[in-house]
Design a protein around this motif. Structure first.
Motif, PDB file in Angstrom:
ATOM      1  N   UNK A 163      65.790  40.367  41.076  1.00  0.00           N
ATOM      2  CA  UNK A 163      65.459  41.776  40.893  1.00  0.00           C
ATOM      3  C   UNK A 163      65.049  42.464  42.193  1.00  0.00           C
ATOM      4  N   UNK A 164      64.212  41.777  42.959  1.00  0.00           N
ATOM      5  CA  UNK A 164      63.758  42.411  44.188  1.00  0.00           C
ATOM      6  C   UNK A 164      64.333  41.681  45.386  1.00  0.00           C
ATOM      7  N   UNK A 165      65.612  41.890  45.602  1.00  0.00           N
ATOM      8  CA  UNK A 165      66.281  41.220  46.705  1.00  0.00           C
ATOM      9  C   UNK A 165      65.935  41.938  48.006  1.00  0.00           C
ATOM     10  N   UNK A 166      65.504  41.151  48.968  1.00  0.00           N
ATOM     11  CA  UNK A 166      65.160  41.747  50.260  1.00  0.00           C
ATOM     12  C   UNK A 166      66.417  42.184  50.992  1.00  0.00           C
ATOM     13  N   UNK A 167      66.269  43.249  51.757  1.00  0.00           N
ATOM     14  CA  UNK A 167      67.410  43.765  52.500  1.00  0.00           C
ATOM     15  C   UNK A 167      67.609  42.986  53.787  1.00  0.00           C
ATOM     16  N   UNK A 168      66.529  42.323  54.227  1.00  0.00           N
ATOM     17  CA  UNK A 168      66.620  41.569  55.469  1.00  0.00           C
ATOM     18  C   UNK A 168      65.632  40.408  55.446  1.00  0.00           C
ATOM     19  N   UNK A 169      65.863  39.450  56.314  1.00  0.00           N
ATOM     20  CA  UNK A 169      64.920  38.340  56.481  1.00  0.00           C
ATOM     21  C   UNK A 169      64.146  38.556  57.772  1.00  0.00           C
ATOM     22  N   UNK A 170      62.876  38.157  57.750  1.00  0.00           N
ATOM     23  CA  UNK A 170      62.033  38.401  58.909  1.00  0.00           C
ATOM     24  C   UNK A 170      61.406  37.102  59.377  1.00  0.00           C
TER      25      UNK A 170
END
Lengths: 132, 191
Positions: free
Chosen positions: A5-12
């Motif tokens: 549901x809350x897929x991140x747009x980027x990895x940090x």
């Protein structure tokens, strides 16, 4: 398969003074809004001085991505930070070239190379004693 | 009634279209949605969708899938995706200011050219020629770079922009797909 549901747009990833931002979704306006918010939170939390954009996770970016990079650049430059990029594929390269972003964001082959360069870079203003 | 403005851009040269042509466009608007993309186009496809940011990727994928019938190179496909993404993003954030609205995308073919239209019935553009200047943006607050039209110009062969304040905007783009030669890698190769 269950949908996230809350897929991140980027990895940090915080690497010393450098925050690595790796977009994992096509960087359009929709995703840019997310990355902008997530990245600013990460910068705040980790106190990053430099930013490294790793584009190896995406093959598409439009002018919204330019806005995100410019915006983050303005954020770190005033604290003497720098930005760099790596993992640039052919599609992203065309956008970065056309927009002239390489002038403020040098390109490196991989993370290691970029991190080494960012670490070595003299930080403008760092030598000026505070309070004169 | 605000005047309709039209600007055509071919190979980086922008030219304001005569009032007559803009008027013709104005009269045709309204009936356009149900029609084939444009006169002389084959295999027309018309798609209407909600002016929401999450539909940007949908729209560019549809355009890319449509263009695939001409067997474009990967680069040509990337060009089309970027241009469509810019046009749709403009409609979402400038046309409708991220409010409710409908966007219509029309696709057509003419020989080896893909024709793409993106239309909205939103705010319209006050000064089309200025809006097409690289770095021009009315939404610096949203970190918009002002490169949308510049990218459409750079990645497509021809660009026409018609707009009428408070009525909406129509962006028409044309892209020539190169012919197969010298073993250029094609998007459909290896399938």
């Amino acid at each position: 398969m269950e949908r996230q549901e809350t897929k991140k747009a980027a990895q940090y990833e915080q690497c010393g003074p450098v925050l690595i931002i790796m977009p994992v979704q096509e960087l359009d306006h929709c995703c840019a809004v997310q990355v902008r918010q997530e990245a600013d939170e990460q910068i705040e939390r980790g106190g990053a001085l430099h930013l490294l954009f790793d584009f190896s996770g995406i093959h598409f970016m439009d002018s919204s991505g330019i806005g995100v990079i410019m915006g983050r650049y303005k954020k770190v430059i005033f604290q003497g930070g720098n930005i760099a990029c790596c993992g640039v594929g052919a599609e992203i390269d065309r956008i970065l070239t056309l927009s002239g972003l390489y002038r403020i964001m040098p390109r490196f082959g991989d993370r290691k190379e970029a991190l080494a360069a960012l670490g070595k870079k003299r930080m403008p203003g760092a030598d000026i004693p505070s309070g004169n | 009634m605000e005047q309709i403005q039209g600007v055509v851009s071919i190979a980086g040269e922008r030219q304001v279209l005569p009032e007559e042509k803009c008027r013709l466009f104005g009269a045709a608007r309204g009936q356009r949605t149900k029609e084939q993309p444009a006169k002389g186009m084959e295999n027309g496809v018309s798609l209407q969708f909600a002016a929401q940011s999450r539909n940007e990727s949908f729209a560019r994928m549809v355009a890319a899938a449509y263009a695939a019938q001409l067997n474009p190179t990967l680069e040509e496909l990337a060009d089309i995706k970027t241009a469509v993404s810019e046009a749709v993003t403009n409609a979402v954030i400038h046309g409708y200011g991220e409010g409710d609205g409908t966007i219509c995308m029309r696709l057509g073919l003419s020989g080896h050219e893909v024709w793409i239209e993106v239309e909205d019935w939103g705010a319209g553009i006050a000064d089309v020629l200025s809006a097409m200047e690289p770095m021009y943006t009315t939404r610096a607050d949203m970190e918009r770079s002002g490169m949308g039209f510049a990218f459409m110009e750079a990645f497509m062969d021809e660009l026409e922009v018609y707009s009428q304040k408070n009525c909406g905007t129509l962006v028409c783009m044309k892209k020539k797909i190169s012919q197969e030669d010298m073993g250029t890698r094609r998007a459909c190769d290896g399938q």
